[in-house]
Enzyme design. Structure first.
Site, PDB file in Angstrom:
ATOM      1  N   SER A 127      45.016  30.458  28.742  1.00 35.85           N
ATOM      2  CA  SER A 127      45.728  30.697  29.996  1.00 35.85           C
ATOM      3  C   SER A 127      46.660  29.531  30.314  1.00 35.85           C
ATOM      4  CB  SER A 127      44.682  30.828  31.104  1.00 35.85           C
ATOM      5  OG  SER A 127      45.283  30.805  32.368  1.00 35.85           O
ATOM      6  N   TYR A 152      36.357  28.075  36.036  1.00 41.10           N
ATOM      7  CA  TYR A 152      36.997  29.054  35.146  1.00 41.10           C
ATOM      8  C   TYR A 152      38.058  28.365  34.277  1.00 41.10           C
ATOM      9  CZ  TYR A 152      40.342  32.432  33.456  1.00 41.10           C
ATOM     10  OH  TYR A 152      41.204  33.131  32.625  1.00 41.10           O
ATOM     11  N   LYS A 156      38.430  27.596  29.908  1.00 43.14           N
ATOM     12  CA  LYS A 156      39.533  27.864  28.968  1.00 43.14           C
ATOM     13  C   LYS A 156      39.861  26.589  28.181  1.00 43.14           C
ATOM     14  CE  LYS A 156      39.960  32.162  29.735  1.00 43.14           C
ATOM     15  NZ  LYS A 156      39.442  33.086  28.731  1.00 43.14           N
TER      16      LYS A 156
HETATM   17  P1  NAD Z   1      39.046  41.854  32.390  1.00 43.45           P
HETATM   18  O1  NAD Z   1      37.949  41.401  33.258  1.00 43.45           O
HETATM   19  O2  NAD Z   1      39.784  43.093  32.768  1.00 43.45           O
HETATM   20  O3  NAD Z   1      38.529  42.049  30.886  1.00 43.45           O
HETATM   21  C1  NAD Z   1      37.477  41.298  30.353  1.00 43.45           C
HETATM   22  C2  NAD Z   1      36.480  42.283  29.765  1.00 43.45           C
HETATM   23  O4  NAD Z   1      35.414  41.547  29.170  1.00 43.45           O
HETATM   24  C3  NAD Z   1      35.855  43.193  30.810  1.00 43.45           C
HETATM   25  O5  NAD Z   1      35.932  44.532  30.357  1.00 43.45           O
HETATM   26  C4  NAD Z   1      34.406  42.732  30.914  1.00 43.45           C
HETATM   27  O6  NAD Z   1      33.533  43.801  31.198  1.00 43.45           O
HETATM   28  C5  NAD Z   1      34.184  42.150  29.536  1.00 43.45           C
HETATM   29  N1  NAD Z   1      33.187  41.081  29.446  1.00 43.45           N
HETATM   30  C6  NAD Z   1      33.049  39.982  30.225  1.00 43.45           C
HETATM   31  N2  NAD Z   1      32.034  39.223  29.783  1.00 43.45           N
HETATM   32  C7  NAD Z   1      31.530  39.849  28.691  1.00 43.45           C
HETATM   33  C8  NAD Z   1      30.474  39.552  27.781  1.00 43.45           C
HETATM   34  N3  NAD Z   1      29.710  38.473  27.915  1.00 43.45           N
HETATM   35  N4  NAD Z   1      30.235  40.415  26.778  1.00 43.45           N
HETATM   36  C9  NAD Z   1      30.980  41.529  26.627  1.00 43.45           C
HETATM   37  N5  NAD Z   1      31.990  41.864  27.457  1.00 43.45           N
HETATM   38  C10 NAD Z   1      32.260  41.024  28.464  1.00 43.45           C
HETATM   39  O7  NAD Z   1      40.053  40.622  32.217  1.00 43.45           O
HETATM   40  P2  NAD Z   1      41.495  40.564  31.569  1.00 43.45           P
HETATM   41  O8  NAD Z   1      42.464  40.317  32.648  1.00 43.45           O
HETATM   42  O9  NAD Z   1      41.698  41.680  30.646  1.00 43.45           O
HETATM   43  O10 NAD Z   1      41.371  39.202  30.772  1.00 43.45           O
HETATM   44  C11 NAD Z   1      41.058  39.175  29.385  1.00 43.45           C
HETATM   45  C12 NAD Z   1      40.999  37.728  28.925  1.00 43.45           C
HETATM   46  O11 NAD Z   1      42.255  37.112  29.186  1.00 43.45           O
HETATM   47  C13 NAD Z   1      39.953  36.866  29.620  1.00 43.45           C
HETATM   48  O12 NAD Z   1      39.428  35.968  28.679  1.00 43.45           O
HETATM   49  C14 NAD Z   1      40.757  36.140  30.673  1.00 43.45           C
HETATM   50  O13 NAD Z   1      40.166  34.922  31.025  1.00 43.45           O
HETATM   51  C15 NAD Z   1      42.062  35.926  29.942  1.00 43.45           C
HETATM   52  N6  NAD Z   1      43.204  35.724  30.815  1.00 43.45           N
HETATM   53  C16 NAD Z   1      43.497  36.654  31.775  1.00 43.45           C
HETATM   54  C17 NAD Z   1      44.580  36.456  32.617  1.00 43.45           C
HETATM   55  C18 NAD Z   1      44.909  37.429  33.712  1.00 43.45           C
HETATM   56  O14 NAD Z   1      45.611  37.054  34.647  1.00 43.45           O
HETATM   57  N7  NAD Z   1      44.461  38.668  33.658  1.00 43.45           N
HETATM   58  C19 NAD Z   1      45.391  35.325  32.460  1.00 43.45           C
HETATM   59  C20 NAD Z   1      45.071  34.403  31.467  1.00 43.45           C
HETATM   60  C21 NAD Z   1      43.970  34.623  30.638  1.00 43.45           C
HETATM   61  C1  WQD Z   2      50.172  34.806  42.072  1.00 45.23           C
HETATM   62  C2  WQD Z   2      50.997  34.283  43.244  1.00 45.23           C
HETATM   63  C3  WQD Z   2      49.721  33.324  45.021  1.00 45.23           C
HETATM   64  C4  WQD Z   2      47.740  37.023  46.231  1.00 45.23           C
HETATM   65  C5  WQD Z   2      45.437  33.379  38.673  1.00 45.23           C
HETATM   66  C6  WQD Z   2      44.493  32.398  38.043  1.00 45.23           C
HETATM   67  C7  WQD Z   2      44.991  31.988  36.699  1.00 45.23           C
HETATM   68  C8  WQD Z   2      45.353  33.206  35.836  1.00 45.23           C
HETATM   69  C9  WQD Z   2      46.081  34.274  36.556  1.00 45.23           C
HETATM   70  C10 WQD Z   2      43.652  33.577  34.183  1.00 45.23           C
HETATM   71  C11 WQD Z   2      50.500  32.955  43.779  1.00 45.23           C
HETATM   72  C12 WQD Z   2      50.445  34.552  45.488  1.00 45.23           C
HETATM   73  C13 WQD Z   2      48.531  36.094  45.587  1.00 45.23           C
HETATM   74  C14 WQD Z   2      48.062  37.385  47.568  1.00 45.23           C
HETATM   75  C15 WQD Z   2      49.933  35.880  47.496  1.00 45.23           C
HETATM   76  N1  WQD Z   2      44.213  33.856  35.298  1.00 45.23           N
HETATM   77  N2  WQD Z   2      49.601  35.525  46.216  1.00 45.23           N
HETATM   78  N3  WQD Z   2      49.170  36.796  48.145  1.00 45.23           N
HETATM   79  O1  WQD Z   2      47.148  32.244  41.135  1.00 45.23           O
HETATM   80  O2  WQD Z   2      49.021  32.491  39.467  1.00 45.23           O
HETATM   81  O3  WQD Z   2      46.716  32.792  38.747  1.00 45.23           O
HETATM   82  O4  WQD Z   2      45.503  34.527  37.830  1.00 45.23           O
HETATM   83  O5  WQD Z   2      43.668  32.663  33.466  1.00 45.23           O
HETATM   84  O6  WQD Z   2      44.005  31.208  36.117  1.00 45.23           O
HETATM   85  O7  WQD Z   2      44.395  31.255  38.868  1.00 45.23           O
HETATM   86  O8  WQD Z   2      47.754  34.522  40.176  1.00 45.23           O
HETATM   87  O9  WQD Z   2      48.005  36.765  41.126  1.00 45.23           O
HETATM   88  O10 WQD Z   2      46.374  35.173  42.197  1.00 45.23           O
HETATM   89  O11 WQD Z   2      48.800  34.762  42.426  1.00 45.23           O
HETATM   90  O12 WQD Z   2      50.915  35.359  48.062  1.00 45.23           O
HETATM   91  O13 WQD Z   2      47.388  38.186  48.205  1.00 45.23           O
HETATM   92  O14 WQD Z   2      50.877  35.214  44.313  1.00 45.23           O
HETATM   93  O15 WQD Z   2      49.767  32.328  46.003  1.00 45.23           O
HETATM   94  O16 WQD Z   2      51.623  32.219  44.124  1.00 45.23           O
HETATM   95  P1  WQD Z   2      47.692  32.923  39.962  1.00 45.23           P
HETATM   96  P2  WQD Z   2      47.656  35.375  41.495  1.00 45.23           P
END
Ligand code: NAD
Ligand code: WQD
Length: 344
Positions: A127, A152, A156
């Site tokens: 991330s 969290y 990562k």
């Molecule tokens: P998500 O929660 O939709 O998907 C994660 C999936 O993993 C879920 O279906 C959950 O049920 C499953 N899961 C969790 N723990 C598990 C375990 N121990 N065993 C088996 N299954 C398990 O999340 P996402 O948004 O699809 O994110 C996927 C990956 O990407 C994660 O590692 C997350 O940290 C990373 N990531 C997400 C974002 C984002 O903003 N969505 C940003 C950066 C990184």
């Molecule tokens: C985006 C922008 C808020 C909600 C988070 C995690 C990060 C990553 C992605 C996994 C920000 C603003 C939000 C609302 C708002 N995940 N906001 N009103 O904070 O960039 O990142 O998710 O790794 O680790 O921290 O994403 O979607 O929460 O916010 O104004 O109701 O929207 O302040 O600027 P963020 P977000």
């Protein structure tokens, strides 16, 4: 049959879109998910889009014996894409041990089993959170890793180190660490998308739920930042574009196209968009108004971050293609589909 790929967390938001793109590219997909943040109906969505039902195992990656059986049941797994993790930043502050256990132990199990079963490569979901507030924007992969702002975020950083240390110790596989910026949107068919449980913490699900009337008003967290309109800036990346990058990364590892055993790539568009710009863009793309008000800053928010995606563009050979307007329109279609199906 194509090459077999294990997709952990494949019923989740990014994992399900990636399963679709892997199947479209001819890979055979095996999904392991404990459904802690997803629903088995997602497997039906993947099947409707691709015409192929991926293998699905309802299992926790922390269950090492269970995971061992998965590798035995599906012999010849060549690659792993490890999405499975807990991802709610606020919850991780309340329940740090849950986050450390779930995110670290599952990765360690996978890495050990990869060695035992001769798997060639792993793509790990990292991330942009590892950069914190970067000193230089757009941020590239050489930027320093800043102290994590949450358990969290720390998982990562530690997971990246676990992968690097394991490879440097001589493990016989490759790894690609993908640092996602802010994934948004849904599949253009609206068969799969993001399914937040409870009140969404992230901007887009809160925005689409407000637009459809589930929430009264979107709170914009701060308009006094040092940005052109005062609201925070992020790099919002279309989830299908993001999914496609995983296919390119997997091809790269399985075909040994790199000299490096571990590589890291930013996955973003290279464009920073403010919260207020994003609301405008959504309203323009959909014609639907988003009631919103400015409130105070959210604790722990980064002021502004967007990617330098040059390495992904030039080395990986992947570029984000979808426009922001089309991506927001896809998020809206998905929200409407959830309403049609009576899900929310
Ligand atoms: P998500 O929660 O939709 O998907 C994660 C999936 O993993 C879920 O279906 C959950 O049920 C499953 N899961 C969790 N723990 C598990 C375990 N121990 N065993 C088996 N299954 C398990 O999340 P996402 O948004 O699809 O994110 C996927 C990956 O990407 C994660 O590692 C997350 O940290 C990373 N990531 C997400 C974002 C984002 O903003 N969505 C940003 C950066 C990184
Ligand atoms: C985006 C922008 C808020 C909600 C988070 C995690 C990060 C990553 C992605 C996994 C920000 C603003 C939000 C609302 C708002 N995940 N906001 N009103 O904070 O960039 O990142 O998710 O790794 O680790 O921290 O994403 O979607 O929460 O916010 O104004 O109701 O929207 O302040 O600027 P963020 P977000």
């Amino acid at each position: 049959m194509g090459k077999k790929i294990l997709v952990t967390g494949g019923a989740g938001y990014i994992g399900s879109h990636t399963a679709v793109e892997l199947q479209n590219a001819g890979y055979e997909v095996v999904i392991v998910d404990n459904l802690s943040n997803s629903n088995e109906a997602v497997i039906d969505g993947i099947t409707r889009i691709t015409g192929i039902r991926p293998a699905f195992e309802h299992l926790d990656c922390n269950d090492r014996e269970g995971m061992h059986k998965v590798f035995e049941k599906y012999p010849g797994i060549e690659g792993v894409i490890h999405f499975a993790a807990s991802k709610a930043v606020g919850e991780s502050v309340q329940k740090p041990l849950l986050y450390y256990r779930n995110n670290l132990v599952s990765l360690m199990n996978i890495l050990e089993l990869m060695q035992e079963f001769g798997v060639k490569g792993i793509v790990f979901s990292s991330s942009c959170t590892v950069y914190g507030q970067p000193d230089v924007l757009p941020v590239d992969e050489s930027a320093p890793i800043k102290p994590a702002l949450s358990p969290y975020g720390n998982t990562k950083q530690i997971c990246e180190e676990i992968v690097r240390d394991t490879i440097h110790s001589g493990a016989a596989y490759r790894a690609i660490l993908l640092r996602y910026f802010n994934p948004i949107g849904a599949h253009p068919t609206a068969e799969i998308g993001e399914l937040p449980l409870g009140v969404p913490q992230n901007l887009i699900p809160y925005l689409t739920q407000t637009a459809i009337g589930i929430r009264k008003e979107l709170s914009v967290f701060g308009n006094d930042y040092n940005t052109p309109d005062g609201s925070c800036i992020r790099d919002y990346i279309n989830v299908v574009d993001l999914a496609k990058a995983h296919v390119v990364a997997m091809n790269r590892m399985l075909n040994a196209l790199s000299d490096e055993a571990v590589e890291v790539f930013n996955l973003g568009t290279g464009r920073g968009v403010s919260v207020l710009e994003l609301i405008n863009s959504f309203e323009r793309a959909t014609g639907v108004a988003v009631p919103h008000k400015i409130v105070g800053r959210r604790k722990g928010d980064i002021e502004q971050v967007w990617a330098n995606p040059d390495r992904a563009n030039n080395v990986l050979g992947w570029t984000a293609e979808e426009s922001l307007d089309d991506t927001l329109a896809s998020a809206w279609r998905w929200q409407e589909k959830l309403r049609e199906r009576g899900i929310m």
